[in-house]
Design a protein around this motif. Structure first.
Motif, short mmCIF file in Angstrom:
data_model
loop_
_atom_site.label_atom_id
_atom_site.label_comp_id
_atom_site.label_asym_id
_atom_site.label_seq_id
_atom_site.Cartn_x
_atom_site.Cartn_y
_atom_site.Cartn_z
N LEU A 78 -26.11 5.21 -31.28
CA LEU A 78 -27.16 5.40 -32.28
C LEU A 78 -26.78 6.49 -33.28
N THR A 79 -26.23 7.57 -32.78
CA THR A 79 -25.82 8.67 -33.68
C THR A 79 -24.75 8.20 -34.66
N ALA A 80 -23.85 7.39 -34.18
CA ALA A 80 -22.79 6.89 -35.06
C ALA A 80 -23.32 5.94 -36.13
N GLU A 111 -27.99 9.06 -12.02
CA GLU A 111 -26.75 9.30 -12.74
C GLU A 111 -26.42 8.11 -13.66
N GLN A 112 -26.65 6.90 -13.16
CA GLN A 112 -26.37 5.72 -13.97
C GLN A 112 -27.26 5.67 -15.21
N GLU A 113 -28.55 5.99 -15.03
CA GLU A 113 -29.47 5.98 -16.16
C GLU A 113 -29.10 7.07 -17.18
N HIS A 135 -26.77 8.37 -22.49
CA HIS A 135 -25.74 9.06 -23.28
C HIS A 135 -24.96 8.06 -24.12
N GLY A 136 -24.64 6.92 -23.54
CA GLY A 136 -23.92 5.90 -24.31
C GLY A 136 -24.74 5.39 -25.47
N TYR A 153 -35.78 8.95 -34.62
CA TYR A 153 -35.47 8.07 -33.49
C TYR A 153 -35.61 8.87 -32.19
N ARG A 154 -36.07 8.19 -31.16
CA ARG A 154 -36.22 8.83 -29.85
C ARG A 154 -36.05 7.79 -28.74
N ILE A 155 -35.70 8.29 -27.57
CA ILE A 155 -35.63 7.46 -26.37
C ILE A 155 -36.58 8.08 -25.35
N GLY A 156 -37.67 7.38 -25.08
CA GLY A 156 -38.69 7.96 -24.19
C GLY A 156 -39.30 9.19 -24.84
#
Length: 222
Positions: free
Chosen positions: A125-127, A112-114, A119-120, A203-206
Motif C-alpha cells: 500500500l505504501t508503495a 505471527e502470521q497475521e 506488514h506485507g 488509509y488504515r487497517i483495522g
C-alpha cells in the motif's frame, strides 16, 4: 565341786593381738568380695546399655528401610486394573499438557502470521500511495473513461479485500487522530472544525492508521 582357779582361766584365754589379726583379714576379704561384686555388676551394666542403644538404632534403621520398601512396593500392591488406571491417568495428563502446549504454539503462530501479512499489505500500500492519489485527483477533476474507471475500482476492491479502509471526506468532523490538517481557513458559517477539502485520502487497517488524511479544515472565525 572343785575350786575355781582364776589364774589358770586367764592364762587359757587367747591373746587379743591374735584375735585382731584374725578379724582384720576376714574384714578385708569381705570388702574385697563386695568390690568385686560391684565391679562385676558395673561391667555387666555397661555392655547391656550399649547393647540396648545398638538395638534401638538398628530398629530405627529397619523402620526407615521398611518405609522406603513400602513406598517402592506401593505399585506392586495394585491390582492389574488399578495399575492400568494409574497408567491411563498418567498418559491422559501428559496428553493434556502436550495439547495445551500445541494450542499455545498455534495461537502464537497465527498471531505471527497475521502480523507478517499486515506488514506485507502495508508495504504494498505504501508503495502504491502515489498512484492511488493520482487516481483520486483524476476522479475529482476530470472525467474518467469506462476502462480506466474499471481498473481504479478493481484496485480499490483489492485493497478492501485485504482489510484496507480508505477514509477522509468533505464535510466530516475534523479528528486530529486521523486527519492531518495542512491548512485552517476561517469560515463564518462553520460552527465547529470540519473537513473542507481532502487533498490526499487516508488509509488504515483495522485500528492502525497507515496514513492520515491530509485535509484543509474550515474553522469558526471566532
Amino acid at each position: 565341786m572343785s575350786d575355781f582357779n582364776k589364774d589358770e582361766y586367764l592364762n587359757d584365754l587367747p591373746d587379743m593381738d591374735d584375735l585382731s589379726g584374725q578379724a582384720a583379714p576376714a574384714a578385708a576379704s569381705a570388702a574385697d568380695g563386695a568390690s568385686a561384686a560391684g565391679a562385676t555388676q558395673e561391667g555387666a551394666a555397661q555392655p547391656a546399655a550399649a547393647q540396648s542403644q545398638e538395638n534401638g538404632d538398628s530398629a530405627a534403621a529397619d523402620g526407615a528401610d521398611k518405609a522406603d520398601a513400602a513406598d517402592g512396593k506401593a505399585d506392586d500392591t495394585l491390582t492389574p486394573l488399578g495399575q492400568a488406571k494409574k497408567e491411563a491417568a498418567e498418559y491422559l495428563e501428559a496428553l493434556q499438557r502436550e495439547r495445551a502446549e500445541f494450542i499455545n504454539f498455534r495461537n502464537r503462530a497465527q498471531k505471527e502470521q497475521e502480523r507478517f501479512r499486515q506488514h506485507g499489505i502495508i508495504d504494498v500500500l505504501t508503495a502504491l500511495l502515489p498512484a492511488l492519489d493520482d487516481i483520486d485527483r483524476i476522479r475529482e477533476h476530470s472525467e474518467m473513461d469506462d476502462s480506466f474507471k474499471a481498473v481504479a475500482n478493481k484496485i480499490d476492491k483489492a485493497f478492501e479485500k485485504f482489510g484496507v479502509e480508505k477514509f477522509g471526506e468533505k464535510g466530516e468532523d475534523f479528528d486530529p487522530t486521523k486527519h492531518d490538517a495542512i491548512l485552517h481557513k476561517p469560515d463564518p458559517n462553520a460552527e465547529k472544525e470540519t473537513v473542507d477539502t481532502v487533498v490526499e485520502a487516508g488509509y488504515r487497517i483495522g485500528d492502525r492508521v497507515i496514513r492520515a488524511a491530509r485535509v484543509v479544515v474550515a474553522s469558526p472565525q471566532n
